[in-house]
Every structure is written in C-alpha cells, then in structure tokens.
Design a protein around this motif. Sequence first.
Motif, mmCIF file in Angstrom:
data_model
loop_
_atom_site.group_PDB
_atom_site.id
_atom_site.type_symbol
_atom_site.label_atom_id
_atom_site.label_comp_id
_atom_site.label_asym_id
_atom_site.label_seq_id
_atom_site.Cartn_x
_atom_site.Cartn_y
_atom_site.Cartn_z
ATOM 1 N N ARG A 1 1.091 -1.105 -0.184
ATOM 2 C CA ARG A 1 0.117 0.090 0.061
ATOM 3 C C ARG A 1 0.873 1.235 -0.025
ATOM 4 N NH1 ARG A 1 -3.834 1.316 3.443
ATOM 5 N NH2 ARG A 1 -5.147 1.866 2.102
ATOM 6 N N TRP B 1 2.198 -1.371 5.000
ATOM 7 C CA TRP B 1 0.899 -2.285 5.012
ATOM 8 C C TRP B 1 0.837 -3.007 3.648
ATOM 9 C CZ3 TRP B 1 -2.356 -2.763 8.898
ATOM 10 C CH2 TRP B 1 -2.067 -1.737 10.041
ATOM 11 N N ARG B 2 0.184 -4.001 3.518
ATOM 12 C CA ARG B 2 0.149 -4.784 2.671
ATOM 13 C C ARG B 2 -1.646 -5.188 2.378
ATOM 14 N NH1 ARG B 2 3.321 -6.735 -1.383
ATOM 15 N NH2 ARG B 2 5.393 -6.387 -1.040
ATOM 16 N N THR B 3 -1.954 -5.678 1.224
ATOM 17 C CA THR B 3 -3.488 -5.852 1.153
ATOM 18 C C THR B 3 -3.816 -6.701 -0.042
ATOM 19 O OG1 THR B 3 -5.758 -5.172 1.314
ATOM 20 C CG2 THR B 3 -3.860 -3.870 -0.304
ATOM 21 N N ASP C 1 -9.068 -3.346 -3.853
ATOM 22 C CA ASP C 1 -8.643 -3.988 -3.011
ATOM 23 C C ASP C 1 -9.736 -4.977 -2.277
ATOM 24 O OD1 ASP C 1 -6.293 -2.490 -2.782
ATOM 25 O OD2 ASP C 1 -6.701 -1.207 -1.267
ATOM 26 N N PRO D 1 -6.393 -4.854 5.192
ATOM 27 C CA PRO D 1 -4.762 -4.608 5.299
ATOM 28 C C PRO D 1 -4.251 -5.437 6.328
ATOM 29 C CG PRO D 1 -5.839 -2.405 5.022
ATOM 30 C CD PRO D 1 -6.969 -3.528 5.239
#
Length: 140
Positions: A48, A60-62, A124, A128
């Motif tokens: 992100r 953060w990742r999602t 998305d 996240p």
Amino acid sequence: MEKLKLTALDAEDLSVISAAVQDSLVAVRDCAFFAGEKRFVLLLNRFRWEADATVDTAHWRTHSALVFNEVNAVHHHDIPLRQPDRMLELLAVSQQEDGSVSLGFAAGRAIRLEIGRLACHLGDVGEPWPTPWKPAHPVE
C-alpha cells in the motif's frame, strides 16, 4: 484505511494503477485468462504505497484484484507456468504503442495482453495487514 478502487481507460490512467501495484506479489496460479469472458485477472498481495507513513509507523499490504476486460489473447515471456506456487514480483503495467498491455515482472518476466480497448480495474479486497518490509530497489 479506505480500500483503493481505480479504473483505467487510457494510458495515463494505467500509469496511476501501475504506481499502485508496483512491488505487488502474485502467485503464478493467481494469474488467469477467462477466454470466454475476454477477461484477465491477477490476484495480488499489494504493497500500500498510498498509506501515510507519517501517521502510522507500519507499512501495509492488502489483497487486491487487477482485472483487464476485452482481452483477446495473452502471451507469456519466461513465466513459469508449470510452477503454480512460484511468486512473481510485479514491477510495472503499461500500454504499448500497438495498444497491447505489458505486465513487467522482476527477472525479466512479462505478460502481454492483446486488448480490444483498455478497460482495467484495480480493487482492494479484504483487510490490510502490517508488514515490517518496505520494497526497495537498487539505484543504478
């Protein structure tokens, strides 16, 4: 955190999506061409980049879906199709002069989509999660 939802109908829009998906991770098995629907889908583990690091010290990742419609054909360059668990690192998405779309991955791998017209969507899915790792690229 708000979920990202973008649409690209021209090369300029696609450059925004490309920036958002840079350094996404995708398993080979999560790249699929639905020929009957003329749709190509990638399920991404997306970094992100748009998250404000000054507000939160975590990165953060999602999970995200990158969808291309009106796809007539898909061509692979050095994609290990017989290794479905192999992870690929998506570096860039761009529209070429001939109108096709190129998905460029690390290690020189690529997917080229022959399209009728550009119709791309990024969205998305899920929530996240924090990660201590921020992607970095060597400066040449």
